[in-house]
Scaffold this motif. Structure first.
Motif, PDB file in Angstrom:
ATOM      1  N   LEU A  47       0.827  -1.211   0.000  1.00  0.00           N
ATOM      2  CA  LEU A  47       0.000   0.000   0.000  1.00  0.00           C
ATOM      3  C   LEU A  47       0.857   1.255   0.000  1.00  0.00           C
ATOM      4  O   LEU A  47       0.577   2.212  -0.736  1.00  0.00           O
ATOM      5  CB  LEU A  47      -0.907   0.009   1.229  1.00  0.00           C
ATOM      6  N   ALA A  48       1.940   1.239   0.804  1.00  0.00           N
ATOM      7  CA  ALA A  48       2.810   2.411   0.858  1.00  0.00           C
ATOM      8  C   ALA A  48       3.445   2.664  -0.501  1.00  0.00           C
ATOM      9  O   ALA A  48       3.576   3.811  -0.943  1.00  0.00           O
ATOM     10  CB  ALA A  48       3.875   2.210   1.921  1.00  0.00           C
ATOM     11  N   THR A  49       3.827   1.576  -1.194  1.00  0.00           N
ATOM     12  CA  THR A  49       4.408   1.731  -2.525  1.00  0.00           C
ATOM     13  C   THR A  49       3.422   2.378  -3.478  1.00  0.00           C
ATOM     14  O   THR A  49       3.776   3.284  -4.243  1.00  0.00           O
ATOM     15  CB  THR A  49       4.821   0.356  -3.075  1.00  0.00           C
ATOM     16  N   ILE A  50       2.159   1.927  -3.407  1.00  0.00           N
ATOM     17  CA  ILE A  50       1.157   2.472  -4.333  1.00  0.00           C
ATOM     18  C   ILE A  50       0.928   3.960  -4.067  1.00  0.00           C
ATOM     19  O   ILE A  50       0.938   4.781  -4.991  1.00  0.00           O
ATOM     20  CB  ILE A  50      -0.148   1.667  -4.228  1.00  0.00           C
ATOM     21  N   VAL A  51       0.763   4.318  -2.776  1.00  0.00           N
ATOM     22  CA  VAL A  51       0.508   5.729  -2.456  1.00  0.00           C
ATOM     23  C   VAL A  51       1.705   6.592  -2.826  1.00  0.00           C
ATOM     24  O   VAL A  51       1.560   7.677  -3.411  1.00  0.00           O
ATOM     25  CB  VAL A  51       0.149   5.882  -0.964  1.00  0.00           C
ATOM     26  N   LEU A  52       2.900   6.087  -2.554  1.00  0.00           N
ATOM     27  CA  LEU A  52       4.110   6.857  -2.869  1.00  0.00           C
ATOM     28  C   LEU A  52       4.250   7.066  -4.367  1.00  0.00           C
ATOM     29  O   LEU A  52       4.581   8.164  -4.836  1.00  0.00           O
ATOM     30  CB  LEU A  52       5.323   6.117  -2.319  1.00  0.00           C
ATOM     31  N   LEU A 112      -4.481  14.681  -1.959  1.00  0.00           N
ATOM     32  CA  LEU A 112      -4.097  13.883  -0.793  1.00  0.00           C
ATOM     33  C   LEU A 112      -5.282  13.036  -0.313  1.00  0.00           C
ATOM     34  O   LEU A 112      -5.137  11.843  -0.025  1.00  0.00           O
ATOM     35  CB  LEU A 112      -3.623  14.825   0.313  1.00  0.00           C
ATOM     36  N   GLY A 113      -6.466  13.673  -0.256  1.00  0.00           N
ATOM     37  CA  GLY A 113      -7.642  12.939   0.198  1.00  0.00           C
ATOM     38  C   GLY A 113      -7.986  11.777  -0.704  1.00  0.00           C
ATOM     39  O   GLY A 113      -8.310  10.681  -0.234  1.00  0.00           O
ATOM     40  N   SER A 114      -7.871  11.983  -2.026  1.00  0.00           N
ATOM     41  CA  SER A 114      -8.233  10.869  -2.906  1.00  0.00           C
ATOM     42  C   SER A 114      -7.194   9.760  -2.846  1.00  0.00           C
ATOM     43  O   SER A 114      -7.547   8.582  -2.904  1.00  0.00           O
ATOM     44  CB  SER A 114      -8.436  11.363  -4.327  1.00  0.00           C
ATOM     45  N   PHE A 115      -5.895  10.116  -2.694  1.00  0.00           N
ATOM     46  CA  PHE A 115      -4.887   9.046  -2.534  1.00  0.00           C
ATOM     47  C   PHE A 115      -5.200   8.202  -1.300  1.00  0.00           C
ATOM     48  O   PHE A 115      -5.170   6.966  -1.345  1.00  0.00           O
ATOM     49  CB  PHE A 115      -3.476   9.632  -2.345  1.00  0.00           C
ATOM     50  N   LEU A 116      -5.497   8.911  -0.186  1.00  0.00           N
ATOM     51  CA  LEU A 116      -5.729   8.166   1.050  1.00  0.00           C
ATOM     52  C   LEU A 116      -7.013   7.342   0.960  1.00  0.00           C
ATOM     53  O   LEU A 116      -7.079   6.232   1.494  1.00  0.00           O
ATOM     54  CB  LEU A 116      -5.774   9.120   2.238  1.00  0.00           C
TER      55      LEU A 116
END
Lengths: 79, 237, 113
Positions: free
Chosen positions: B11-16, C5-9
């Motif tokens: 998940l961290a990889t995807i968000v990053l 940021l909100g949509s990523f989260l």
């Protein structure tokens, strides 16, 4: 005015976390409908009134009812 | 435990990667040149004052045809799943009759919901709204009827007739454009009229009304399938 | 910026739900969150600072001050498709519950580890 979007987005994230953590599935689905309503407000603030109307009528109302019918057919709470 | 760590890294990889990708598109700076072109020439080319409508129905009308057929596929899938595969039905459960205010109030408010939905999709080329939103509002009116009177059924053959007629209207209007000298699918052959009048922008309102009827019929069909599975046909077979 | 940021989260929360949770209804709710997050992301790409909605309601509105109409049109169709797809998913969940008698995905032939 600038902070309204931050407040709405924090509220949306809190409600979505609440929605996936609640054990009662009906409550989870209602929280999901609240997330949809906040997203439709955000669409309105992004100057997209068409998308806001679609999200409010489809995402918040019809989807929620479909989930509730599905939950009524199965189990009410997550074990 | 190890699986949570693996998934957290995932998940961290995807968000990053999303953050790194969207660092190149600063928020609220510039728009695409296609959107610029539609904004500058859309009114002259289609005659609709709502540019989103002219993109959905005119410039990308073929896309919308595919989208409506995806919707038809999903509604047919729900019907097939419940009526062909769902065999071992449970017993009819006890229905609590809704109270007086819900019954009478829904009967009063139902025509107004239909009127509001119709208004939304007739004015789709002038104001925000259109076939999808109006159709969904009409379907939620049917939903109100189901909630107030458990055991209501809509006439399914008429529902599918409305749906089929709306789809045929869309396709025939599109094919008629092929007979025009410009010869393109969904060519706007009617006069454009003046901006911000109800009867303007050629075939766009007709197509959006057809989409509205189609979406309303599909969603009412889905709701009817799911509600009837619980209520009406619970005791049969 | 806050919208990005909100949509990523929101996408991350939806993915977390789909991966970690064991309840089938919760997994479908996670799919809904992913779809909503992607819609919010797409619409916020098309936003222009101090822009107006792309509707020529009066004569003489400057088109260069409007937001991009294409992401809105794409999102409009995507929302309708999401709703119908979720109805199909809920129908599958109901049938799975009838067949296996449970919503726990670990008991349905161990679909997850």
């Amino acid at each position: 005015m600038i902070y309204i979007s931050w407040i709405l987005i924090v509220l949306m994230l809190v409600l979505s976390i609440l929605s996936i953590q609640l054990k009662n599935l009906i409550a989870a689905v209602v929280a999901m409908g609240a997330v949809s309503l906040i997203i439709s407000l955000l669409f309105l603030m992004l100057q997209a009134p068409d998308v806001a109307m679609a999200e409010a009528s489809i995402g918040a109302a019809l989807t929620m009812i479909i989930y509730i019918i599905g939950i009524r057919e199965t189990e009410r709470s997550e074990k | 435990m190890i699986r949570k760590i693996v998934y957290s890294i995932f998940l961290a990889t995807i968000v990053l990667s999303l953050v790194m990708f969207f660092a190149a598109f600063p928020f609220g700076q510039n728009k695409m040149s296609v959107g610029e072109y539609y904004l500058n020439h859309g009114v002259a080319q289609t005659g609709a004052s709502n540019i989103v409508t002219s993109v959905v129905v005119d410039y990308r009308g073929f896309d919308t045809l595919g989208e409506v057929s995806v919707l038809f596929g999903a509604a047919a899938g729900v019907a097939i799943l419940f009526f062909v595969l769902g065999e071992n039905r449970r017993k009819r459960r006890e229905q609590v009759a809704p109270n007086f205010i819900v019954r009478v109030g829904s009967r009063i408010i139902f025509p107004f919901i239909l009127l509001f939905g119709t208004y939304i999709f007739i004015h789709g080329h002038l104001t925000p709204g259109g076939g999808f939103q109006g159709g969904a509002i009409i379907a939620s009116g049917f939903l109100l009827l189901y909630l107030a009177y458990p055991g209501t059924t809509v006439n399914r053959s008429r529902l599918s007739m409305v749906e089929g007629l709306a789809g045929i209207t869309f396709i025939v209007l599109g094919l008629y454009g092929l007979l025009m000298p410009e010869s393109s699918f969904l060519y706007n052959f009617l006069p454009k009229g003046e901006l911000n009048a109800l009867l303007s922008s050629g075939i766009l309102p007709i197509i959006y009304i057809a989409i509205g009827f189609k979406v309303a019929a599909e969603f009412a069909g889905i709701i009817d399938d799911m509600m009837c599975e619980v209520i009406c046909r619970g005791g049969e077979k | 910026m806050s919208y990005y940021l909100g949509s990523f989260l929101l996408i991350a929360i939806g993915l977390y739900t789909v991966i970690i949770k064991k309840n089938l209804i919760k997994i479908v709710i996670g799919l809904n969150f992913i779809a909503s997050g992607v819609n919010l992301l797409i619409v916020s790409i098309g936003y222009v600072k101090n822009g107006t909605a792309p509707i020529f309601s009066k004569i003489g509105i400057n088109p260069s001050a409007m937001v991009d109409p294409i992401p809105q049109a794409l999102t409009l169709t995507a929302i309708v498709i999401d709703a119908s797809e979720l109805a199909l998913a809920v129908a599958f969940v109901v049938l799975l519950y009838r067949h296996y008698g449970t919503l726990d995905i670990k008991k349905i032939r161990s679909l997850k580890w």
